[in-house]
Design an enzyme around this catalytic site. Structure first.
Site, PDB file in Angstrom:
ATOM      1  N   ARG A   1     -45.530  32.483   2.178  1.00 26.90           N
ATOM      2  CA  ARG A   1     -45.596  31.251   2.984  1.00 26.90           C
ATOM      3  C   ARG A   1     -46.990  31.008   3.530  1.00 26.90           C
ATOM      4  NH1 ARG A   1     -40.099  30.634   5.692  1.00 26.90           N
ATOM      5  NH2 ARG A   1     -41.237  29.593   7.318  1.00 26.90           N
TER       6      ARG A   1
ATOM      7  N   TRP B   1     -49.586  32.040  11.053  1.00 27.48           N
ATOM      8  CA  TRP B   1     -50.438  31.006  10.446  1.00 27.48           C
ATOM      9  C   TRP B   1     -50.998  30.257  11.639  1.00 27.48           C
ATOM     10  CZ3 TRP B   1     -50.476  25.554  10.036  1.00 27.48           C
ATOM     11  CH2 TRP B   1     -51.266  25.046   8.998  1.00 27.48           C
TER      12      TRP B   1
ATOM     13  N   HIS C   1     -61.126  -1.912  -8.722  1.00 30.74           N
ATOM     14  CA  HIS C   1     -61.235  -2.586  -7.409  1.00 30.74           C
ATOM     15  C   HIS C   1     -61.984  -1.702  -6.411  1.00 30.74           C
ATOM     16  CE1 HIS C   1     -58.566  -5.783  -8.719  1.00 30.74           C
ATOM     17  NE2 HIS C   1     -57.818  -4.851  -9.284  1.00 30.74           N
TER      18      HIS C   1
ATOM     19  N   GLU D   1     -55.246  21.482  -4.177  1.00 29.97           N
ATOM     20  CA  GLU D   1     -54.604  22.602  -3.483  1.00 29.97           C
ATOM     21  C   GLU D   1     -55.110  23.945  -3.947  1.00 29.97           C
ATOM     22  OE1 GLU D   1     -50.271  22.705  -2.228  1.00 29.97           O
ATOM     23  OE2 GLU D   1     -50.244  21.669  -4.160  1.00 29.97           O
TER      24      GLU D   1
ATOM     25  N   LYS E   1     -46.760  27.561   2.840  1.00 28.78           N
ATOM     26  CA  LYS E   1     -45.725  27.129   1.897  1.00 28.78           C
ATOM     27  C   LYS E   1     -44.777  26.127   2.548  1.00 28.78           C
ATOM     28  CE  LYS E   1     -43.367  26.942  -1.856  1.00 28.78           C
ATOM     29  NZ  LYS E   1     -43.943  26.204  -3.003  1.00 28.78           N
TER      30      LYS E   1
ATOM     31  N   LYS F   1     -52.330  18.983  -7.048  1.00 28.85           N
ATOM     32  CA  LYS F   1     -52.346  20.350  -7.581  1.00 28.85           C
ATOM     33  C   LYS F   1     -53.777  20.872  -7.645  1.00 28.85           C
ATOM     34  CE  LYS F   1     -48.988  21.580  -7.143  1.00 28.85           C
ATOM     35  NZ  LYS F   1     -48.242  20.593  -6.506  1.00 28.85           N
TER      36      LYS F   1
ATOM     37  N   GLU G   1     -49.603  13.515  -8.093  1.00 24.07           N
ATOM     38  CA  GLU G   1     -49.211  14.936  -8.059  1.00 24.07           C
ATOM     39  C   GLU G   1     -50.231  15.810  -8.768  1.00 24.07           C
ATOM     40  OE1 GLU G   1     -47.492  16.940  -6.622  1.00 24.07           O
ATOM     41  OE2 GLU G   1     -47.256  18.646  -7.981  1.00 24.07           O
TER      42      GLU G   1
ATOM     43  N   ASN H   1     -42.716  30.974  16.335  1.00 24.31           N
ATOM     44  CA  ASN H   1     -43.052  30.080  15.223  1.00 24.31           C
ATOM     45  C   ASN H   1     -42.917  28.669  15.761  1.00 24.31           C
ATOM     46  OD1 ASN H   1     -43.582  28.925  12.758  1.00 24.31           O
ATOM     47  ND2 ASN H   1     -41.555  29.310  11.909  1.00 24.31           N
ATOM     48  N   GLY H   2     -43.981  27.855  15.594  1.00 26.63           N
ATOM     49  CA  GLY H   2     -43.915  26.474  16.083  1.00 26.63           C
ATOM     50  C   GLY H   2     -45.074  26.193  17.019  1.00 26.63           C
TER      51      GLY H   2
ATOM     52  N   CYS I   1     -45.622  30.442  10.183  1.00 23.70           N
ATOM     53  CA  CYS I   1     -45.384  31.810  10.659  1.00 23.70           C
ATOM     54  C   CYS I   1     -44.062  32.342  10.111  1.00 23.70           C
ATOM     55  CB  CYS I   1     -45.326  31.821  12.183  1.00 23.70           C
ATOM     56  SG  CYS I   1     -46.804  31.150  12.922  1.00 23.70           S
TER      57      CYS I   1
HETATM   58  C1  AGP Z   1     -47.034  21.138  -2.750  1.00 21.04           C
HETATM   59  O1  AGP Z   1     -47.759  21.795  -3.786  1.00 21.04           O
HETATM   60  C2  AGP Z   1     -47.526  21.521  -1.390  1.00 21.04           C
HETATM   61  N1  AGP Z   1     -47.318  22.921  -1.187  1.00 21.04           N
HETATM   62  C3  AGP Z   1     -46.998  20.633  -0.284  1.00 21.04           C
HETATM   63  O2  AGP Z   1     -47.488  19.328  -0.545  1.00 21.04           O
HETATM   64  C4  AGP Z   1     -45.463  20.539  -0.157  1.00 21.04           C
HETATM   65  O3  AGP Z   1     -44.941  19.826  -1.255  1.00 21.04           O
HETATM   66  C5  AGP Z   1     -45.138  19.761   1.131  1.00 21.04           C
HETATM   67  O4  AGP Z   1     -45.653  20.506   2.212  1.00 21.04           O
HETATM   68  C6  AGP Z   1     -43.635  19.530   1.324  1.00 21.04           C
HETATM   69  O5  AGP Z   1     -42.994  20.771   1.446  1.00 21.04           O
HETATM   70  P1  AGP Z   1     -41.388  20.794   1.284  1.00 21.04           P
HETATM   71  O6  AGP Z   1     -41.093  20.359  -0.128  1.00 21.04           O
HETATM   72  O7  AGP Z   1     -40.999  22.222   1.549  1.00 21.04           O
HETATM   73  O8  AGP Z   1     -40.818  19.832   2.286  1.00 21.04           O
END
Ligand code: AGP
Length: 607
Positions: free
Chosen positions: A27, A75, A503, A487, A602, A484, A480, A99-100, A2
């Site tokens: 975000r 959110w 395995h 996501e 975000k 990507k 990683e 927020n939270g 949020c």
């Molecule tokens: C990365 O592409 C994602 N958006 C997510 O995994 C992100 O890296 C993770 O939530 C950690 O966020 P931060 O780096 O703000 O702590």
């Protein structure tokens, strides 16, 4: 997560809050709303599920002169996405944004409903509105009602409350981001969940500690007063000049922020050594290197965690310091063995990720020194750690992290240098600077080959699944690369150690599964033999490896050769740029929302 923005001042508060909310759109959110005090001093509220444009559509024909406003981009955590569950929530003369998560919301809700409170929404946030309403009805002042209500809620939350009766805004938080700001020239006071929302508006920022009540009022001499949980004035906040400019938040010639941020990487890499070797970063780098721990507990989430695996490789390779990298969401509950003399190292773009903050708190409570590698100066992680190394990535708008990953890993490489005497050796600094600029140069060249990657992406984007495989230092970027793709293209992809596929997972290989093989110069033959195992089972092979290699070209359905020469330990960061572009173009062909992928935020400020 949020987004929250609040404003008091002689300018048009609603316009200012909407501008702040628009900067927080990156975000991720699913509804938006504002409540404000109009020229007749009466409380208005407008809120709508969907994008900010929907809210602006509600407001466009309204005639109002607001001097006080709070706004929110939601959110959803509790309650589906609809207008009623959107924030703000309002009752009588009070409106709130949150927020939270209120972890004891259901018990409080039952208690308040039994006392006759008529809940309108399914949200946990409305419980705080009910508490405030009850305390005010009992005759308490606004400040006391806030403090007493806040003591009753459990979990990590930030609340901002607008009170029509006294024409004031109050905010308070615990474990969630909150920043206040003032602009004395125009007698304005601000509050937000993200300093970036106040860029170009507030000249001075205040980061209150947990449980500090922030009182925004035009009647306050300094516009904002701060009180402790007993209601006494306090200076338990960090203050700093606003140094965030409203940088170009447009995409320029790029179709997406993610692509723009991929292209920004070479320049950011070059400026990183400038900042740390010749700029204001040198002091913090020296400070970070002063204490050499017996072990690093490295803790982070998502992409930041994968960057942490690369940092582990640097620290064990160059400093011989044992490292224990662990997902923050696991670390915080596993009751890890933490010994004096060890350090916690936390990696985060936002500096507000709830699990990472909790991991850091665990280490602090166990008397470990804590160090962050973080992008947002003044973030909660930044303020809670003993030392910090900023990654200098600038605002990362794309939800899928690209430039932050690269800068996190490279900042970790600089930490590794700082933990040796070589930081004081000009020749060593020159050598590493040259390697960083070689990396930047190679990435520039790699980006110029984007069309080749796009052609490959078009050929494979409809396959049912992907394995990203790598050995040794390439395993983290296999993880990683897979993330990507998941996501932004919503495609099932797994990062796997190349030697591990046989395995079990190799059972999944068929002509509809793509294996993205990340092949570095190291362990080349071993990695090739893993590719042959997949080839033998008709898997589709995309090899990303050393250029002009006939064996790889022969073996692969798709081969993208790159020049690792001179990069050494930075090679995994380099090969990962191909991962970023491959995911981007596959997502484009899939037609997904690349900058704001579904379900994602975000910064994950809740557990
Ligand atoms: C990365 O592409 C994602 N958006 C997510 O995994 C992100 O890296 C993770 O939530 C950690 O966020 P931060 O780096 O703000 O702590």
């Amino acid at each position: 997560m949020c987004g929250i923005v609040g404003h008091i001042g002689p300018k048009d508060s609603v316009e200012i809050v909407l501008e702040g909310l628009s900067r927080l759109e990156y975000r991720g959110y699913d509804s938006a709303g504002v409540s404000f005090i109009d020229e007749n001093d009466s409380l208005q509220i407008y809120k709508k599920s969907g994008k900010l444009e929907n809210l602006k559509g509600l407001l466009k024909d309204k005639d109002y002169k607001a001097r006080m406003c709070i706004g929110h981009t939601r959110w959803a955590t509790h309650g589906e996405v609809n207008d009623v569950n959107s924030h703000p929530h309002m009752k009588d003369h009070i409106s709130i944004v949150h927020n939270g998560i209120i972890e004891n919301a259901s018990s409080l809700r039952k208690e308040l409903a039994a006392e006759g409170y008529d809940f309108k929404s399914e949200t946990d946030s409305e419980v705080f509105l009910a508490l405030i309403t009850r305390e005010l009805a009992a005759g308490k002042e606004f400040k006391q009602a806030m403090l007493d209500s806040f003591k009753l809620v459990e979990g990590h939350s930030a609340f901002v409350v607008l009170n029509e009766n006294v024409l004031e805004i109050m905010s308070i938080k615990k474990g969630a981001p909150l920043v206040c700001g003032i602009n004395t020239v125009d007698s304005e006071a601000f509050v937000s969940s993200d300093p970036y929302a106040l860029a170009g508006m507030a000249s001075q920022l205040y980061f209150p500690a947990d449980n500090v009540l922030c009182h925004l009022s035009a009647k306050n001499k300094n516009l904002i007063n701060f009180y402790d949980s007993e209601g006494n004035p306090t200076d338990d906040f960090m203050s700093k000049k606003q140094d965030m400019s409203v940088g170009p938040t447009d995409k320029g010639q790029f179709e997406h922020f993610m692509l723009k941020e991929i292209h920004e990487q070479p320049e950011l890499i070059r400026s990183l050594t400038q900042f740390y070797f010749h700029g204001e970063g040198l002091e913090s780098l020296k400070k970070a290197g002063e204490f050499v721990p017996s072990k690093f507990h490295i803790s982070a989430c998502g992409t930041a965690y994968y960057a942490g695996l690369l940092v582990r490789d640097f620290l064990e390779m160059y400093n011989k310091i044992p490292c224990s990298p662990e997902l923050a969401s696991e670390f915080r509950y596993r009751n890890p063995l933490l010994q004096k003399g060890e350090s916690g190292l936390f990696i985060s773009q936002s500096g507000e990720t709830a699990d990472t903050l909790a991991a850091q708190e665990l280490c602090t409570n166990s008397e470990l020194k804590t160090l962050s590698i973080v992008n947002v100066d003044g973030s909660t992680l930044f303020r809670n750690c003993d030392n910090n190394l900023l990654i200098r990535a600038g605002i990362e708008i794309g939800v899928a992290s690209t430039k932050a990953f690269t800068q996190q890993a490279l900042t970790g490489r600089l930490l590794s240098l700082a933990l040796t005497k070589e930081l004081n050796d000009e020749a060593s600094r020159v050598k590493l600077t040259a390697k960083f600029s070689l990396l930047a140069e190679k990435i520039d060249h790699l980006i110029s080959r984007s069309e080749e990657i796009k052609v490959i992406a078009e050929s494979i984007h409809n396959h049912k699944g992907f394995f990203y495989t790598g050995r040794g230092v390439y395993f983290p970027v296999a993880l990683e690369g897979a993330l990507k793709l998941k996501e932004i293209a919503y495609v099932h992809a797994e990062g796997y150690a190349a030697g591990e596929l046989k395995h079990g997972p190799i059972a999944m290989i068929d002509e509809d599964m793509v294996n993205v093989a990340l092949v570095g110069p190291e362990l080349f033959e071993k990695t090739v033999s893993n590719i042959q195992e997949i080839k033998a089972r008709k898997g589709v092979i995309l090899s990303i490896g050393p250029k002009d290699n006939e064996e790889l070209a022969e073996l692969s359905d798709y081969y993208f050769g790159i020049d690792f020469d001179g990069l050494d330990e930075l090679s995994p960061i380099y090969i990962n740029i191909v991962n970023q572009l491959l995911a981007y173009y596959i997502a484009k062909y899939k037609g997904t929302d690349i900058d704001k992928p579904r379900n994602l935020a975000k910064s994950v400020t809740v557990e």
